[in-house]
Design an enzyme around this catalytic site. Structure first.
Site, short mmCIF file in Angstrom:
data_model
loop_
_atom_site.label_atom_id
_atom_site.label_comp_id
_atom_site.label_asym_id
_atom_site.label_seq_id
_atom_site.Cartn_x
_atom_site.Cartn_y
_atom_site.Cartn_z
N SER A 44 43.90 51.52 46.00
CA SER A 44 42.45 51.69 46.02
C SER A 44 42.18 53.14 45.66
CB SER A 44 41.94 51.38 47.43
OG SER A 44 40.60 51.76 47.57
N ARG A 45 40.89 53.48 45.48
CA ARG A 45 40.59 54.89 45.30
C ARG A 45 40.63 55.63 46.64
NH1 ARG A 45 35.10 53.89 42.39
NH2 ARG A 45 35.19 52.30 44.03
N LYS A 109 39.04 38.47 34.34
CA LYS A 109 38.12 38.16 33.26
C LYS A 109 36.84 38.96 33.42
CE LYS A 109 35.09 36.40 34.92
NZ LYS A 109 34.17 36.91 35.98
N1 LIG Z 1 38.36 35.12 38.91
C1 LIG Z 1 37.28 35.09 39.65
O1 LIG Z 1 36.90 34.09 40.23
C2 LIG Z 1 36.45 36.30 39.78
C3 LIG Z 1 36.68 37.37 38.95
N2 LIG Z 1 35.95 38.49 39.10
C4 LIG Z 1 36.23 39.60 38.19
O2 LIG Z 1 36.91 40.60 38.93
C5 LIG Z 1 36.41 41.89 38.65
C6 LIG Z 1 35.96 42.53 39.95
O3 LIG Z 1 34.93 41.75 40.54
P1 LIG Z 1 34.60 41.85 42.11
O4 LIG Z 1 35.82 41.73 42.91
O5 LIG Z 1 33.51 40.91 42.37
O6 LIG Z 1 34.04 43.31 42.18
P2 LIG Z 1 33.86 44.28 43.45
O7 LIG Z 1 32.70 45.14 43.14
O8 LIG Z 1 33.85 43.48 44.70
O9 LIG Z 1 35.20 45.14 43.44
C7 LIG Z 1 35.55 45.97 42.41
C8 LIG Z 1 36.51 47.02 42.94
O10 LIG Z 1 36.89 47.85 41.85
C9 LIG Z 1 37.17 49.16 42.33
N3 LIG Z 1 36.46 50.14 41.49
C10 LIG Z 1 37.07 51.10 40.76
N4 LIG Z 1 36.18 51.85 40.11
C11 LIG Z 1 34.97 51.34 40.41
C12 LIG Z 1 33.65 51.69 40.04
N5 LIG Z 1 33.39 52.70 39.21
N6 LIG Z 1 32.63 50.97 40.55
C13 LIG Z 1 32.88 49.94 41.37
N7 LIG Z 1 34.11 49.55 41.76
C14 LIG Z 1 35.15 50.24 41.29
C15 LIG Z 1 36.73 49.21 43.78
O11 LIG Z 1 37.90 49.16 44.57
P3 LIG Z 1 38.57 50.48 45.19
O12 LIG Z 1 37.45 51.27 45.79
O13 LIG Z 1 39.51 49.93 46.16
O14 LIG Z 1 39.25 51.25 44.10
C16 LIG Z 1 35.94 47.95 43.99
O15 LIG Z 1 36.07 47.44 45.27
C17 LIG Z 1 35.32 41.70 37.60
O16 LIG Z 1 35.82 42.00 36.32
C18 LIG Z 1 34.96 40.22 37.69
O17 LIG Z 1 34.60 39.65 36.44
C19 LIG Z 1 35.01 38.61 40.07
C20 LIG Z 1 34.73 37.58 40.92
C21 LIG Z 1 35.40 36.30 40.80
O1 LIG Z 2 34.47 35.09 38.09
C1 LIG Z 2 33.45 34.86 38.70
O2 LIG Z 2 33.28 33.66 39.26
C2 LIG Z 2 32.33 33.44 40.24
C3 LIG Z 2 31.12 34.32 40.11
O3 LIG Z 2 30.34 34.20 41.25
C4 LIG Z 2 31.53 35.74 39.89
O4 LIG Z 2 30.41 36.58 39.75
C5 LIG Z 2 32.37 35.85 38.70
O5 LIG Z 2 32.81 37.17 38.49
#
Ligand SMILES: NC(=O)C1=CN([C@@H]2O[C@H](COP(=O)(O)OP(=O)(O)OC[C@H]3O[C@@H](n4cnc5c(N)ncnc54)[C@H](OP(=O)(O)O)[C@@H]3O)[C@@H](O)[C@H]2O)C=CC1
Ligand SMILES: O=C1OC[C@@H](O)[C@H](O)[C@H]1O
Length: 366
Positions: A44-45, A109
């Protein structure tokens, strides 16, 4: 003896937690006996956040290392593969750092912000001899595989029109403009976040249809409605034409509407398939068989259950590919991610959705 894949996790966001919990589900519960997953490190950061994440999602296992920088996990010799779950526009840089450290990569993705960034990553993966895959988890789940098998079986005739929508009500008027779904710097909006799912259904049912012979769509038409809040796309619709099999996909995604069900309908010559929402991890579908005059003469419902959320199926694929020395998956290979990103580039171009200067690390066309 099962192959053990040792994972390093990049970021402590919401989907990273779901992924880690799925990695820790006993593979035998899904009848998998050849691979197992180990969470070796979380980055994490902030090191405190990494430790909190391990406590919450990995039972505080002291064997899982907590790092306060992403670089430390790339450098860890006890890590084989990196899972990247940062916001979309960071994927390119995070994946490139991991690849240069000679780690295999599974990247959330949308794999990158655009096709040019992806091409750069694929070149780097080849140069460094590592496996690379977009985390298109839906492609590996049992239900979509059953739907593909049904379509290939031919009883429904050829697919003609596919409708797919993924919407999510993100309460956009009440969340901060810095939320990843609204912030253009993080690639906010519907197309990059939700668009992969209607598109993966079009790819599975039409592009991968054996008669299509992997012929890309000849025409992409798109329309975007942006939200005045931040200028990201709130409602996007796009159609793809597959001339080789005379089929079309009508796709849409929205960030200000709840999902509707069925989320996918595949209309074929002799029947139709209706996939219940959520289309990213569906658990049931209905098949209608047509008789004379396209009247429904028979209906069947199928449902699927497994332990966990369903992200472990893609993790199993990664483990097997790495064990077998492959550079890409046969099921969700580089060409499919490239097609996806080319479609999104075109959709954004037609809809006039550009990301702020400097956000895309490699800019089309290159
Ligand atoms: N496969 C699926 O079902 C899903 C896929 N996704 C994908 O996963 C990715 C992340 O989504 P999600 O988990 O919802 O996102 P979140 O906002 O919950 O988490 C993103 C994490 O990225 C890190 N980070 C690093 N730099 C930044 C920044 N500048 N701003 C914000 N966060 C940063 C942080 O972790 P830290 O502080 O620990 O470094 C943060 O907790 C997206 O690309 C999304 O498309 C999302 C939801 C569902
Ligand atoms: O990958 C995903 O699947 C579920 C959605 O709710 C989310 O925003 C997306 O990132």
């Amino acid at each position: 003896m099962a192959t053990v894949l040792r994972w390093g996790i990049i970021s402590t966001g919401s989907i990273a937690g779901v992924f880690v919990k799925d990695l820790l589900v006993d593979p035998k519960t899904r009848d998998v006996h050849d691979v197992v997953h180990k969470v070796a490190a979380v980055a994490s950061r902030s090191v405190e956040k990494a430790q909190e994440f391990i406590n919450k999602n990995a039972g505080g296992d002291p064997a899982v290392k907590a790092y306060g920088t992403y670089e430390e996990v790339y450098a860890d010799q006890d890590v084989d593969a990196i899972y990247i779950a940062t916001p979309h526009t960071l994927h390119h840089d995070n994946a490139l750092d991991a690849i240069r450290a000679k780690k295999h990569v599974l990247c959330e993705k949308p794999v990158t912000s655009n096709a040019s960034e992806l091409r750069a990553l694929l070149a780097a993966a080849k140069e460094n001899g590592v496996f690379f895959m977009e985390a298109m988890w839906t492609r590996f789940q049992p239900l979509p595989q059953a739907v593909m098998k049904l379509l290939e079986g031919g009883e429904l005739g050829a697919p003609v029109v596919l409708h797919a929508d993924l919407s999510g009500n993100f309460d956009i008027h009440n969340i901060p403009k810095t939320h990843r779904i609204l912030d253009p710097v993080l690639g906010g909006g519907a197309i990059l976040d939700l668009g992969p799912y209607p598109l993966v259904w079009a790819i599975m049912a039409l592009y991968e249809n054996p008669l299509n012979k992997f012929t890309p769509p000849s025409n992409i038409s798109a329309s975007i409605l942006k939200t005045p809040l931040t200028g990201v796309d709130a409602n996007t619709s796009f159609t793809l034409t597959f001339p080789k099999i005379a089929a079309q996909a009508i796709l849409s995604c929205s960030i200000n509407l709840a999902a509707s069900s069925p989320g996918v309908t595949i209309r074929c010559e002799k029947g139709a398939i209706h996939v219940a929402a959520p289309i990213y991890r569906p658990t049931s579908f209905k098949v209608e068989y047509f008789g004379a005059n396209s009247k429904v003469v028979r209906e069947e419902e199928k449902s699927f259950e497994y332990v966990g959320h369903g992200m472990h199926f893609e993790a199993d694929e990664v483990a097997r590919c790495i064990r077998d020395g492959k550079s890409e998956s046969a099921s969700w290979g580089h060409n499919k991610s490239l097609l996806e990103m080319a479609v999104f580039d075109e959709v954004r171009k037609q809809g006039g959705y550009t990301l702020p200067a400097g956000v895309e690390k490699v800019v089309w066309p290159n």
